[in-house]
Design a protein around this motif. Structure first.
Motif, short mmCIF file in Angstrom:
data_model
loop_
_atom_site.label_atom_id
_atom_site.label_comp_id
_atom_site.label_asym_id
_atom_site.label_seq_id
_atom_site.Cartn_x
_atom_site.Cartn_y
_atom_site.Cartn_z
N SER A 42 28.43 9.21 116.59
CA SER A 42 29.42 10.24 116.23
C SER A 42 29.15 10.79 114.83
N LEU A 43 28.74 9.91 113.92
CA LEU A 43 28.44 10.36 112.57
C LEU A 43 27.18 11.21 112.53
N ASP A 44 26.23 10.88 113.41
CA ASP A 44 25.00 11.68 113.45
C ASP A 44 25.29 13.09 113.97
N LYS A 45 26.28 13.22 114.83
CA LYS A 45 26.67 14.56 115.29
C LYS A 45 27.25 15.36 114.13
N GLU A 46 28.01 14.70 113.27
CA GLU A 46 28.52 15.37 112.08
C GLU A 46 27.37 15.79 111.17
N GLN A 49 25.88 18.90 112.37
CA GLN A 49 26.72 20.05 112.04
C GLN A 49 26.49 20.50 110.60
N ILE A 50 26.28 19.52 109.72
CA ILE A 50 25.98 19.85 108.32
C ILE A 50 24.67 20.63 108.24
N VAL A 51 23.67 20.15 108.97
CA VAL A 51 22.36 20.82 108.96
C VAL A 51 22.50 22.27 109.40
N VAL A 52 23.25 22.49 110.48
CA VAL A 52 23.47 23.85 110.98
C VAL A 52 24.20 24.69 109.93
N GLU A 53 25.22 24.11 109.33
CA GLU A 53 26.01 24.85 108.33
C GLU A 53 25.15 25.26 107.14
N MET A 54 24.23 24.39 106.75
CA MET A 54 23.40 24.68 105.59
C MET A 54 22.34 25.74 105.85
N THR A 55 22.14 26.11 107.11
CA THR A 55 21.21 27.20 107.41
C THR A 55 21.86 28.56 107.22
N LYS A 56 23.18 28.58 107.09
CA LYS A 56 23.89 29.84 106.92
C LYS A 56 23.69 30.39 105.51
N ARG A 57 23.77 31.68 105.41
CA ARG A 57 23.60 32.32 104.10
C ARG A 57 24.67 31.85 103.12
N THR A 58 25.89 31.70 103.62
CA THR A 58 26.99 31.20 102.79
C THR A 58 27.67 30.05 103.53
N PRO A 59 27.20 28.83 103.30
CA PRO A 59 27.80 27.67 103.99
C PRO A 59 29.26 27.49 103.61
N ASP A 60 30.01 26.92 104.52
CA ASP A 60 31.42 26.60 104.28
C ASP A 60 31.47 25.36 103.38
N ALA A 66 33.67 17.82 103.09
CA ALA A 66 34.37 16.84 103.93
C ALA A 66 33.39 16.07 104.81
N ALA A 67 32.43 16.78 105.39
CA ALA A 67 31.47 16.13 106.29
C ALA A 67 30.54 15.20 105.53
N MET A 68 30.13 15.58 104.33
CA MET A 68 29.27 14.71 103.53
C MET A 68 30.01 13.45 103.12
N SER A 69 31.30 13.58 102.83
CA SER A 69 32.10 12.41 102.50
C SER A 69 32.26 11.50 103.72
N SER A 70 32.50 12.10 104.87
CA SER A 70 32.71 11.34 106.11
C SER A 70 31.45 10.58 106.53
N THR A 71 30.29 11.17 106.28
CA THR A 71 29.03 10.57 106.74
C THR A 71 28.34 9.74 105.66
N TYR A 72 29.02 9.47 104.57
CA TYR A 72 28.42 8.75 103.45
C TYR A 72 27.85 7.40 103.87
N VAL A 91 15.21 17.09 105.19
CA VAL A 91 15.39 17.76 106.48
C VAL A 91 16.69 17.30 107.14
N GLN A 92 16.94 15.99 107.09
CA GLN A 92 18.11 15.44 107.77
C GLN A 92 19.41 15.67 107.00
N TRP A 93 19.30 15.72 105.68
CA TRP A 93 20.50 15.87 104.84
C TRP A 93 20.26 16.97 103.80
N PRO A 94 20.10 18.21 104.22
CA PRO A 94 19.78 19.29 103.26
C PRO A 94 20.84 19.49 102.19
N ALA A 95 22.10 19.24 102.53
CA ALA A 95 23.17 19.44 101.54
C ALA A 95 23.05 18.48 100.37
N LEU A 96 22.46 17.31 100.61
CA LEU A 96 22.34 16.30 99.57
C LEU A 96 21.47 16.79 98.41
#
Length: 242
Positions: A42-46, A49-60, A66-72, A91-96
């Motif tokens: 379940s955490l890997d699915k989150e 979602q982070i990976v997909v969000e980070m591909t956007k021009r303006t990520p949420d 919240a997702a980075m905190s949840s998957t810590y 690649v796996q954690w681009p937001a980091l």
């Protein structure tokens, strides 16, 4: 600025670089359990979602925070148990690998504000550090002499000569395991700040050529483990407190 030329997670070195799986730099939340009611799947699915969000021009940003905190806890298990190459982590954690999340990850890990601690510590010791540097002689290190001389000059003096003919400015970047991990950093202090954050977040060893510099930043500037520093750092600390 670079760190760790030896790559992790490859061949026979996989899982062997840091055999000690316990806090070694005052981490207060080193390897937490997975959140109650969640598993790795379940955490890997989150994470996806982070990976997909980070591909956007303006990520949420709110979602990513919240997702980075949840998957810590999942991320820490991967870093500590699997020791993947940094390129794989990116690649796996681009937001980091953004300044915002480096700061937040550091807080999750050691319960301290990275930027606030670093710059308060730097400002608190800067004048004494400069005095110490000025008290020594650097005939064999012309670069150091030049730096100290520049402190006595107006920062704008000679600026036109420096930038004349420059089409593009200096790029301040971080290189880890032969990969450009972050670029377009604003300045050298900010680069050091993010380097320290990533060293903690990825459980990396301090680079050999910056070992004592890193220890000074950790113990004296950020204030982590100041009572258990090496003899060399303790000596510097004593001189700064005189």
């Amino acid at each position: 600025m670079k760190v760790n030329s030896e790559k992790r997670g490859l061949g026979e070195t996989r899982g062997k670089r840091n055999k000690v799986k316990k806090p070694r730099r005052c981490e207060t939340n080193f390897l937490p359990n997975l959140p109650q009611g969640k598993d790795r799947e379940s955490l890997d699915k989150e994470r996806e979602q982070i990976v997909v969000e980070m591909t956007k021009r303006t990520p949420d940003i709110t979602f990513v925070d919240a997702a980075m905190s949840s998957t810590y806890s999942l991320r820490r298990q991967e870093v500590i148990e699997d020791e993947p190459p940094v390129s794989q982590m990116k690649v796996q954690w681009p937001a980091l690998f953004t300044e915002r999340q480096i700061s937040k990850e550091f807080t999750r890990l050691v319960s301290k504000d990275l930027s606030k601690s670093f710059f308060e510590g730097l400002d608190g010791h800067l004048s004494k550090l400069i005095q110490l540097f000025r008290s020594k002689r650097y005939e064999d290190i012309p670069e150091m002499t030049s730096i100290l001389e520049s402190l006595d000059k107006d920062p704008c003096d000679g600026e036109e000569d420096v930038i004349k003919g420059v089409v593009i400015g200096i790029l301040v970047a971080l290189v880890i395991e032969e990969q450009v991990i972050m670029h377009h950093l604003s300045d050298i202090p900010n680069a050091f700040l993010n380097l320290m954050g990533l060293v903690y977040a990825l459980n990396l060893n301090y680079p050999k050529e910056l070992k004592f510099t890193s220890e000074v930043i950790q113990h004296l500037f950020i204030g982590l483990g100041s009572d258990s520093c090496t003899a060399r750092v303790h000596s510097l600390k004593s001189k700064l407190l005189r």
